[in-house]
Design a protein around this motif. Structure first.
Motif, PDB file in Angstrom:
ATOM      1  N   THR A 214       7.648 -24.794 -15.545  1.00  0.00           N
ATOM      2  CA  THR A 214       6.472 -23.935 -15.380  1.00  0.00           C
ATOM      3  C   THR A 214       5.912 -23.970 -13.964  1.00  0.00           C
ATOM      4  O   THR A 214       4.862 -23.396 -13.694  1.00  0.00           O
ATOM      5  CB  THR A 214       5.360 -24.355 -16.354  1.00  0.00           C
ATOM      6  OG1 THR A 214       4.927 -25.689 -16.041  1.00  0.00           O
ATOM      7  CG2 THR A 214       5.846 -24.304 -17.797  1.00  0.00           C
ATOM      8  N   LEU A 220      -1.537 -18.971 -17.712  1.00  0.00           N
ATOM      9  CA  LEU A 220      -1.474 -18.534 -19.104  1.00  0.00           C
ATOM     10  C   LEU A 220      -0.034 -18.375 -19.581  1.00  0.00           C
ATOM     11  O   LEU A 220       0.292 -18.705 -20.732  1.00  0.00           O
ATOM     12  CB  LEU A 220      -2.245 -17.224 -19.285  1.00  0.00           C
ATOM     13  CG  LEU A 220      -3.770 -17.346 -19.164  1.00  0.00           C
ATOM     14  CD1 LEU A 220      -4.423 -15.979 -19.345  1.00  0.00           C
ATOM     15  CD2 LEU A 220      -4.332 -18.339 -20.173  1.00  0.00           C
ATOM     16  N   ASP A 221       0.832 -17.877 -18.702  1.00  0.00           N
ATOM     17  CA  ASP A 221       2.252 -17.761 -19.069  1.00  0.00           C
ATOM     18  C   ASP A 221       2.853 -19.142 -19.307  1.00  0.00           C
ATOM     19  O   ASP A 221       3.623 -19.344 -20.257  1.00  0.00           O
ATOM     20  CB  ASP A 221       3.023 -17.042 -17.962  1.00  0.00           C
ATOM     21  CG  ASP A 221       2.612 -15.591 -17.821  1.00  0.00           C
ATOM     22  OD1 ASP A 221       2.097 -15.019 -18.810  1.00  0.00           O
ATOM     23  OD2 ASP A 221       2.805 -15.026 -16.731  1.00  0.00           O
ATOM     24  N   MET A 223       1.223 -21.924 -20.172  1.00  0.00           N
ATOM     25  CA  MET A 223       0.653 -22.490 -21.391  1.00  0.00           C
ATOM     26  C   MET A 223       1.319 -21.912 -22.630  1.00  0.00           C
ATOM     27  O   MET A 223       1.630 -22.635 -23.580  1.00  0.00           O
ATOM     28  CB  MET A 223      -0.847 -22.251 -21.440  1.00  0.00           C
ATOM     29  CG  MET A 223      -1.646 -23.184 -20.544  1.00  0.00           C
ATOM     30  SD  MET A 223      -1.503 -24.927 -21.030  1.00  0.00           S
ATOM     31  CE  MET A 223      -2.287 -24.902 -22.633  1.00  0.00           C
ATOM     32  N   ASN A 224       1.534 -20.609 -22.620  1.00  0.00           N
ATOM     33  CA  ASN A 224       2.186 -19.982 -23.766  1.00  0.00           C
ATOM     34  C   ASN A 224       3.581 -20.544 -23.981  1.00  0.00           C
ATOM     35  O   ASN A 224       4.004 -20.778 -25.121  1.00  0.00           O
ATOM     36  CB  ASN A 224       2.258 -18.463 -23.574  1.00  0.00           C
ATOM     37  CG  ASN A 224       0.935 -17.782 -23.832  1.00  0.00           C
ATOM     38  OD1 ASN A 224       0.120 -18.292 -24.588  1.00  0.00           O
ATOM     39  ND2 ASN A 224       0.709 -16.647 -23.195  1.00  0.00           N
ATOM     40  N   ARG A 225       4.287 -20.770 -22.889  1.00  0.00           N
ATOM     41  CA  ARG A 225       5.641 -21.289 -23.023  1.00  0.00           C
ATOM     42  C   ARG A 225       5.638 -22.706 -23.588  1.00  0.00           C
ATOM     43  O   ARG A 225       6.494 -23.065 -24.385  1.00  0.00           O
ATOM     44  CB  ARG A 225       6.358 -21.260 -21.678  1.00  0.00           C
ATOM     45  CG  ARG A 225       7.841 -21.572 -21.834  1.00  0.00           C
ATOM     46  CD  ARG A 225       8.639 -21.238 -20.620  1.00  0.00           C
ATOM     47  NE  ARG A 225      10.052 -21.447 -20.906  1.00  0.00           N
ATOM     48  CZ  ARG A 225      10.981 -21.609 -19.975  1.00  0.00           C
ATOM     49  NH1 ARG A 225      10.650 -21.541 -18.698  1.00  0.00           N
ATOM     50  NH2 ARG A 225      12.239 -21.798 -20.308  1.00  0.00           N
ATOM     51  N   ILE A 227       2.986 -24.334 -25.414  1.00  0.00           N
ATOM     52  CA  ILE A 227       2.389 -24.519 -26.737  1.00  0.00           C
ATOM     53  C   ILE A 227       3.152 -23.782 -27.829  1.00  0.00           C
ATOM     54  O   ILE A 227       3.019 -24.110 -29.009  1.00  0.00           O
ATOM     55  CB  ILE A 227       0.901 -24.094 -26.750  1.00  0.00           C
ATOM     56  CG1 ILE A 227       0.753 -22.589 -26.491  1.00  0.00           C
ATOM     57  CG2 ILE A 227       0.114 -24.910 -25.742  1.00  0.00           C
ATOM     58  CD1 ILE A 227      -0.685 -22.110 -26.539  1.00  0.00           C
ATOM     59  N   LYS A 228       3.971 -22.818 -27.454  1.00  0.00           N
ATOM     60  CA  LYS A 228       4.786 -22.119 -28.443  1.00  0.00           C
ATOM     61  C   LYS A 228       6.179 -22.735 -28.584  1.00  0.00           C
ATOM     62  O   LYS A 228       7.083 -22.137 -29.161  1.00  0.00           O
ATOM     63  CB  LYS A 228       4.899 -20.637 -28.079  1.00  0.00           C
ATOM     64  CG  LYS A 228       3.570 -19.891 -28.213  1.00  0.00           C
ATOM     65  CD  LYS A 228       3.706 -18.419 -27.876  1.00  0.00           C
ATOM     66  CE  LYS A 228       2.363 -17.712 -28.038  1.00  0.00           C
ATOM     67  NZ  LYS A 228       2.473 -16.266 -27.689  1.00  0.00           N
ATOM     68  N   SER A 229       6.317 -23.939 -28.049  1.00  0.00           N
ATOM     69  CA  SER A 229       7.559 -24.720 -28.182  1.00  0.00           C
ATOM     70  C   SER A 229       8.778 -23.947 -27.683  1.00  0.00           C
ATOM     71  O   SER A 229       9.830 -23.961 -28.305  1.00  0.00           O
ATOM     72  CB  SER A 229       7.757 -25.156 -29.644  1.00  0.00           C
ATOM     73  OG  SER A 229       6.707 -25.984 -30.069  1.00  0.00           O
ATOM     74  N   GLN A 230       8.618 -23.278 -26.546  1.00  0.00           N
ATOM     75  CA  GLN A 230       9.739 -22.562 -25.957  1.00  0.00           C
ATOM     76  C   GLN A 230      10.557 -23.452 -25.023  1.00  0.00           C
ATOM     77  O   GLN A 230      11.501 -22.985 -24.396  1.00  0.00           O
ATOM     78  CB  GLN A 230       9.229 -21.319 -25.210  1.00  0.00           C
ATOM     79  CG  GLN A 230       8.591 -20.294 -26.131  1.00  0.00           C
ATOM     80  CD  GLN A 230       8.033 -19.098 -25.379  1.00  0.00           C
ATOM     81  OE1 GLN A 230       8.056 -19.069 -24.154  1.00  0.00           O
ATOM     82  NE2 GLN A 230       7.529 -18.127 -26.108  1.00  0.00           N
TER      83      GLN A 230
END
Length: 261
Positions: A214, A220-221, A223-225, A227-230
């Motif tokens: 990251t 925000l991008d 964090m999304n990656r 917390i969404k277990s990507q």
């Protein structure tokens, strides 16, 4: 690895990697490939949790690239080996803590190797520079990493002029974590390694992958990656036996027992 320029010792989950290439610990093609193999084995060995890289000899931590090897480029294959120059810089999936213990002159590619570690400890006799400018070469990894570690203008002065920093100035700019008397560096490094080796391997892996993957993303991008277990290591962590053990240990007011699964 007796008889090689790299000495390796395994002890209680800690891998100690010692550069032993008199006189300046300069790394040539063959040594880089050996280091790549060493750190690939470290990455893939579940019994090892943390690595230390340091040097033998009385003066140099590492002078970086062996310019004599560079001058003979036409006569060699030019293969740095796994992970690029000196192993750690481009080795994919190296999700375990690495500590660099800088005990002497750390310049050129040697400084780039140190910047590839997660924690840098230095003796009070350590000195730092990027002298590539004087030989008409580019400190390529340092151009990318150094301005992200210390103030931009300080990094650019080092890159443009090749000037030297002593340990006190380098610590002032945040180039490394802690500075110790030379006689204490080995003990302090070992204590840091033991602390990490006794810790949370799945969390360490998730931290390293999250930071690495990251680094250039908007918040925000990123964090999304995460917390969404990507990220693979984050997905492994969530729902793991270790995560459940951590919660149970907290509730039961005891030290957790980490199993790395």
């Amino acid at each position: 690895m007796s008889g090689t320029p790299i000495r390796v010792k395994k002890d209680g989950g800690i891998l100690e990697v010692t550069l032993d290439l008199p006189k300046a610990n300069a790394i040539d093609w063959a040594t880089s490939r050996i280091m790549g193999d060493v750190f690939t084995e470290f990455r893939d060995d579940p019994t090892l949790g943390v690595a230390i890289i340091t040097r033998a000899g009385a003066k140099f931590f590492c002078a970086g690239w062996d310019l004599k090897a560079g001058a003979e480029r036409d006569t060699v294959d030019g293969d740095y080996g796994k992970g690029g120059f000196g192993r750690m810089q481009e080795l994919r999936g190296l999700n375990k803590p690495v500590i660099a213990a800088i005990n002497g002159i750390c310049c050129g590619g040697g400084l780039e190797l140190a910047l590839s570690a997660d924690i840098i400890l230095a003796a009070d006799n350590a000195t730092f520079a990027l002298p590539e400018i004087h030989s008409g070469n580019l400190a390529d990894a340092a151009c990318i990493k150094l301005p992200r570690r210390i103030p931009y203008y300080v990094a650019m002065e080092m890159l443009f002029t090749g000037r030297w920093m002593d340990a006190a100035e380098a610590k002032h700019w945040g180039l490394f974590n802690h500075i110790y008397p030379m006689a204490e560096l080995v003990d302090k490094t070992r204590k840091m390694a033991e602390l990490l080796a006794a810790g949370r391997p799945l969390v360490y892996a998730a931290i390293k992958e999250a930071v690495r993957e990251t680094e250039d993303m908007k918040f925000l991008d990123a964090m999304n990656r995460v917390i969404k277990s990507q990220l693979e290591s984050v997905e492994v962590l969530y729902g793991s036996e270790d995560q459940r053990e951590g919660a149970r240990a907290f509730a039961e007011r005891r030290n957790p027992v980490w199993k790395g699964r």
